[in-house]
Design a protein around this motif. Sequence first.
Motif, PDB file in Angstrom:
ATOM      1  N   THR A  44      -6.693   4.068  -2.868  1.00  0.00           N
ATOM      2  CA  THR A  44      -5.540   4.228  -1.980  1.00  0.00           C
ATOM      3  C   THR A  44      -5.935   4.224  -0.517  1.00  0.00           C
ATOM      4  N   LEU A  45      -6.918   5.039  -0.145  1.00  0.00           N
ATOM      5  CA  LEU A  45      -7.352   5.087   1.246  1.00  0.00           C
ATOM      6  C   LEU A  45      -7.675   3.698   1.776  1.00  0.00           C
ATOM      7  N   ILE A  46      -8.278   2.866   0.950  1.00  0.00           N
ATOM      8  CA  ILE A  46      -8.758   1.554   1.391  1.00  0.00           C
ATOM      9  C   ILE A  46      -7.628   0.560   1.658  1.00  0.00           C
ATOM     10  N   HIS A  47      -6.387   0.949   1.369  1.00  0.00           N
ATOM     11  CA  HIS A  47      -5.233   0.116   1.702  1.00  0.00           C
ATOM     12  C   HIS A  47      -4.539   0.583   2.977  1.00  0.00           C
ATOM     13  N   LEU A  48      -5.178   1.492   3.720  1.00  0.00           N
ATOM     14  CA  LEU A  48      -4.575   2.046   4.929  1.00  0.00           C
ATOM     15  C   LEU A  48      -5.395   1.653   6.154  1.00  0.00           C
ATOM     16  N   PRO A  49      -4.742   1.509   7.321  1.00  0.00           N
ATOM     17  CA  PRO A  49      -5.508   1.253   8.543  1.00  0.00           C
ATOM     18  C   PRO A  49      -6.569   2.330   8.757  1.00  0.00           C
ATOM     19  N   LEU A  50      -7.747   1.928   9.244  1.00  0.00           N
ATOM     20  CA  LEU A  50      -8.866   2.859   9.372  1.00  0.00           C
ATOM     21  C   LEU A  50      -8.521   4.095  10.190  1.00  0.00           C
ATOM     22  N   ASP A  51      -7.767   3.919  11.284  1.00  0.00           N
ATOM     23  CA  ASP A  51      -7.489   5.067  12.146  1.00  0.00           C
ATOM     24  C   ASP A  51      -6.548   6.064  11.504  1.00  0.00           C
ATOM     25  N   GLU A  52      -5.896   5.682  10.400  1.00  0.00           N
ATOM     26  CA  GLU A  52      -4.990   6.605   9.719  1.00  0.00           C
ATOM     27  C   GLU A  52      -5.657   7.319   8.548  1.00  0.00           C
ATOM     28  N   GLN A  53      -6.858   6.918   8.211  1.00  0.00           N
ATOM     29  CA  GLN A  53      -7.520   7.521   7.054  1.00  0.00           C
ATOM     30  C   GLN A  53      -8.047   8.936   7.319  1.00  0.00           C
ATOM     31  N   PRO A  54      -8.745   9.199   8.430  1.00  0.00           N
ATOM     32  CA  PRO A  54      -9.167  10.590   8.664  1.00  0.00           C
ATOM     33  C   PRO A  54      -8.006  11.584   8.762  1.00  0.00           C
ATOM     34  N   GLY A  73       3.565  12.159  -8.279  1.00  0.00           N
ATOM     35  CA  GLY A  73       2.970  10.895  -7.880  1.00  0.00           C
ATOM     36  C   GLY A  73       3.665  10.343  -6.649  1.00  0.00           C
ATOM     37  N   VAL A  74       2.888   9.742  -5.759  1.00  0.00           N
ATOM     38  CA  VAL A  74       3.413   9.130  -4.536  1.00  0.00           C
ATOM     39  C   VAL A  74       2.868   7.709  -4.446  1.00  0.00           C
ATOM     40  N   ASP A  75       3.747   6.764  -4.161  1.00  0.00           N
ATOM     41  CA  ASP A  75       3.307   5.383  -3.972  1.00  0.00           C
ATOM     42  C   ASP A  75       4.282   4.678  -3.045  1.00  0.00           C
ATOM     43  N   VAL A  76       3.762   3.692  -2.300  1.00  0.00           N
ATOM     44  CA  VAL A  76       4.586   2.965  -1.336  1.00  0.00           C
ATOM     45  C   VAL A  76       5.419   1.873  -1.993  1.00  0.00           C
ATOM     46  N   SER A  77       5.040   1.452  -3.207  1.00  0.00           N
ATOM     47  CA  SER A  77       5.714   0.339  -3.875  1.00  0.00           C
ATOM     48  C   SER A  77       6.899   0.820  -4.699  1.00  0.00           C
ATOM     49  N   GLU A  78       8.051   0.272  -4.404  1.00  0.00           N
ATOM     50  CA  GLU A  78       9.259   0.628  -5.159  1.00  0.00           C
ATOM     51  C   GLU A  78       9.130   0.221  -6.622  1.00  0.00           C
ATOM     52  N   VAL A  79       8.546  -0.942  -6.877  1.00  0.00           N
ATOM     53  CA  VAL A  79       8.382  -1.409  -8.256  1.00  0.00           C
ATOM     54  C   VAL A  79       7.429  -0.492  -9.018  1.00  0.00           C
ATOM     55  N   PHE A  99       8.000  11.559  -9.288  1.00  0.00           N
ATOM     56  CA  PHE A  99       7.468  10.467  -8.480  1.00  0.00           C
ATOM     57  C   PHE A  99       8.297  10.274  -7.214  1.00  0.00           C
ATOM     58  N   LEU A 100       7.588  10.028  -6.106  1.00  0.00           N
ATOM     59  CA  LEU A 100       8.211   9.809  -4.810  1.00  0.00           C
ATOM     60  C   LEU A 100       7.782   8.462  -4.266  1.00  0.00           C
ATOM     61  N   ARG A 101       8.750   7.664  -3.840  1.00  0.00           N
ATOM     62  CA  ARG A 101       8.422   6.408  -3.180  1.00  0.00           C
ATOM     63  C   ARG A 101       8.268   6.723  -1.710  1.00  0.00           C
ATOM     64  N   ALA A 102       7.016   6.705  -1.206  1.00  0.00           N
ATOM     65  CA  ALA A 102       6.757   7.111   0.172  1.00  0.00           C
ATOM     66  C   ALA A 102       5.399   6.586   0.617  1.00  0.00           C
ATOM     67  N   ASP A 103       5.235   6.503   1.930  1.00  0.00           N
ATOM     68  CA  ASP A 103       3.956   6.175   2.553  1.00  0.00           C
ATOM     69  C   ASP A 103       3.078   7.430   2.502  1.00  0.00           C
ATOM     70  N   ALA A 104       1.872   7.304   2.000  1.00  0.00           N
ATOM     71  CA  ALA A 104       0.984   8.458   1.853  1.00  0.00           C
ATOM     72  C   ALA A 104       0.693   9.134   3.182  1.00  0.00           C
ATOM     73  N   THR A 105       0.720   8.380   4.276  1.00  0.00           N
ATOM     74  CA  THR A 105       0.408   8.957   5.586  1.00  0.00           C
ATOM     75  C   THR A 105       1.594   9.686   6.207  1.00  0.00           C
ATOM     76  N   ARG A 106       2.767   9.553   5.605  1.00  0.00           N
ATOM     77  CA  ARG A 106       3.972  10.125   6.201  1.00  0.00           C
ATOM     78  C   ARG A 106       4.722  11.078   5.278  1.00  0.00           C
ATOM     79  N   VAL A 107       4.406  11.083   4.001  1.00  0.00           N
ATOM     80  CA  VAL A 107       5.129  11.931   3.061  1.00  0.00           C
ATOM     81  C   VAL A 107       4.929  13.403   3.431  1.00  0.00           C
TER      82      VAL A 107
END
Length: 211
Positions: free
Chosen positions: A117-127, A74-80, A94-102
């Motif tokens: 998840t995708l919908i919480h990312l800037p549009l230009d980073e989704q493709p 599992g990967v998520d940006v939230s430490e909590v 589980f890894l605490r990481a940004d999905a676009t950079r892991v």
Amino acid sequence: MADREPDPREIVRRGYDALSDRYRADDAGEGHYAAWLAGLRQRVPADGVVLDLGCGAGVPVARALAADGYEVTGVDVSEVQIRRARRLVPRARFLRADATRVELPAGSFDAVVCLYTLIHLPLDEQPPLLGRIANWLRPGGWLLATTGQRAWTGTEDGWLGGSATMWWSHADAATYRDWIGRSGMEVTAQGFVPEGDGGHALFWARRPRAR
């Protein structure tokens, strides 16, 4: 000097850090995820390797799949969220990481689950992320993803009745279908998940097997 706009990823991270328990309780059931999990079980062998991208607290996806014997990361940006996931689903990684950079090995997963998840990312980073997901999948591997149904970007103050703000950005369903195809995956099914006055698109897609 004008104040810089806050990084939307930080808004998302802080929101889930603040309201993790309110978003999903430790003992939350599968609810409408049950049908999606059943679909994964039908498509992915019982000893399969699954990436839960944007796993939250590990409930219900990582919990259910780990209990079934899948090898789950599992990967998520939230430490909590990650801290809760490690406690609630000790059989998963589980890894605490940004999905676009892991960084994850190419061709290492039988399925990638990417729900809300995708919908919480800037549009230009989704493709580009969809391209990375295709690379992480083994030939014949599956993507299960929810996306926007209609294009919209905005925030909500007092999210979930708390003090945090949440941020979203999504294209419409036709655009996501195109992006998935351009990433090298083939859409095999598309549906609609109602929520409030709107809803989300749901996609099943597959990385083609080598010919």
